[in-house]
Design an enzyme around this catalytic site. Structure first.
Site, PDB file in Angstrom:
ATOM      1  N   HIS A 244       0.881  -1.009   0.077  1.00 20.48           N
ATOM      2  CA  HIS A 244       0.150  -0.039  -0.052  1.00 20.48           C
ATOM      3  C   HIS A 244       0.907   1.178   0.036  1.00 20.48           C
ATOM      4  CE1 HIS A 244      -3.753   2.181   1.350  1.00 20.48           C
ATOM      5  NE2 HIS A 244      -2.845   3.115   1.934  1.00 20.48           N
ATOM      6  N   GLU A 245       1.817   1.236   0.978  1.00 21.18           N
ATOM      7  CA  GLU A 245       2.646   2.562   1.208  1.00 21.18           C
ATOM      8  C   GLU A 245       3.665   2.597  -0.388  1.00 21.18           C
ATOM      9  OE1 GLU A 245       1.685   4.664   2.870  1.00 21.18           O
ATOM     10  OE2 GLU A 245       0.535   3.356   4.385  1.00 21.18           O
ATOM     11  N   HIS A 248       1.772   4.537  -2.695  1.00 18.56           N
ATOM     12  CA  HIS A 248       1.806   6.010  -2.667  1.00 18.56           C
ATOM     13  C   HIS A 248       2.826   6.639  -3.077  1.00 18.56           C
ATOM     14  CE1 HIS A 248      -1.923   6.037  -0.352  1.00 18.56           C
ATOM     15  NE2 HIS A 248      -1.570   5.508   0.549  1.00 18.56           N
TER      16      HIS A 248
END
Length: 328
Positions: A244-245, A248
């Protein structure tokens, strides 16, 4: 779509080999930067930009004092205009005005910083095996091996750096200690992914910086150490906080960015979503637009056991951003 079947088996089966090419047009988009960031400074130079946005993943019911969860509408418009201008500028810088930039499969070097309070497991001293498993998860998630789109990105662990410093533990988002930690430890250019592992503040599972045209010393990804595969963070210990990170870090927004209106997450093949999904609410549909909520997408807040995919549109956006901000 429900929880991914046989996920653990598929994750240990190896990483698919993928190649994805993308031609990026440099059509005019209305915003031109005042100065050339690419020609003004080499990629290795760290300079703090005026505006470094970060994003995060939180536990359900987390009581974070400050959650860098999503951007305002004005901030997303600013970022979208900046990426278009950066692409146009990069094309001129490389091959002359009006050219296109081609992105093929990208291998990202990874440096992992393990921040420890002491030498015990409870003090942050997680084993190398968990870190190696996290790299495998990234390769399978971004390679499409878990059932989503193959994004064209793969990850290669360069080094593990262990640092015992109680003043940096736990890692507090947005603090002077976090800035000191990153400015002291970060290595590599724009294309190098620096991951910082430790206990985190305010019930956060992780956070990341979005790419910027000038490399910041804070650039990188912070992840809860026990969210790595085999960790103790119940429901969040299969490595998908890292996935997920890194999404980003490669310029993806949350699937619920902007709610049901506007351009949402700026990706056309992720259904609109009013708010983050927690646990695994199969069939959840919070917007009147077509499509149920993308709860199985890596950029939602679902349990790790529920999320398994990036979409082709997200893959395209990440490669576009790579060419704009991180390509050598």
């Amino acid at each position: 779509m429900g929880p991914r079947p046989n996920l653990l088996t598929r994750r240990t089966a190896g990483v698919a080999s993928t190649t994805l090419a993308l031609l990026l047009s440099t059509a005019a988009v209305g915003v031109v930067p005042a100065a050339s960031a690419f020609s003004a400074a080499p990629a290795e130079v760290c300079a703090e930009p005026a505006d470094v946005h970060s994003d995060a993943r939180v536990r359900p019911g987390g009581g974070a004092k400050h959650e860098p969860n999503e951007l305002t509408l004005a901030e997303t418009r600013e970022r979208e205009a900046d990426m278009a201008a950066a692409l146009r500028e990069r094309a001129r810088f490389r091959t002359g005005a009006g050219a296109t930039v081609t992105a093929t499969a990208v291998t990202i070097p990874v440096v992992v910083h393990v921040i420890q309070e002491n030498s015990t497991r409870t003090g942050g001293n997680i084993p190398d095996s968990m870190i190696n498993s996290q790299i495998n998860v990234l390769n399978q998630s971004f390679g499409g091996a878990t059932g989503g789109a193959a994004t064209g990105f793969s990850f290669q662990l360069q080094s593990i750096n262990r640092v015992t410093n109680p003043s940096w533990y736990p890692i507090v988002q947005g603090s002077s200690a976090e800035r000191s930690m990153k400015s002291s430890l970060r290595t590599g250019g724009k294309n190098t992914l620096n991951i910082y592992l430790g206990e985190l503040s305010d019930d956060l599972l992780g956070w990341a910086t979005f790419p910027t045209r000038r490399l910041s010393s804070t650039d990188g990804v912070v992840v809860l150490n026990e969210s790595l595969p085999g960790g103790t963070a119940t429901n969040y210990n299969q490595g998908d906080t890292g996935t997920h990170e890194v999404g980003h870090w490669l310029n993806l927004y949350h699937t619920f960015q902007g709610g049901c209106s506007g351009s949402g997450d700026s990706v056309s093949d992720t259904a609109a979503e009013a708010s983050p999904a927690f646990e695994c609410p199969t069939g959840r549909d919070t917007c009147t637009a077509s499509g149920v909520d993308p709860i199985t997408n890596f950029m939602d807040y679902s349990y790790d056991s529920c999320m398994y995919q990036f979409t082709p549109g997200q893959a395209s956006r990440m490669l576009t951003a790579w060419n704009a901000y991180r390509a050598a």
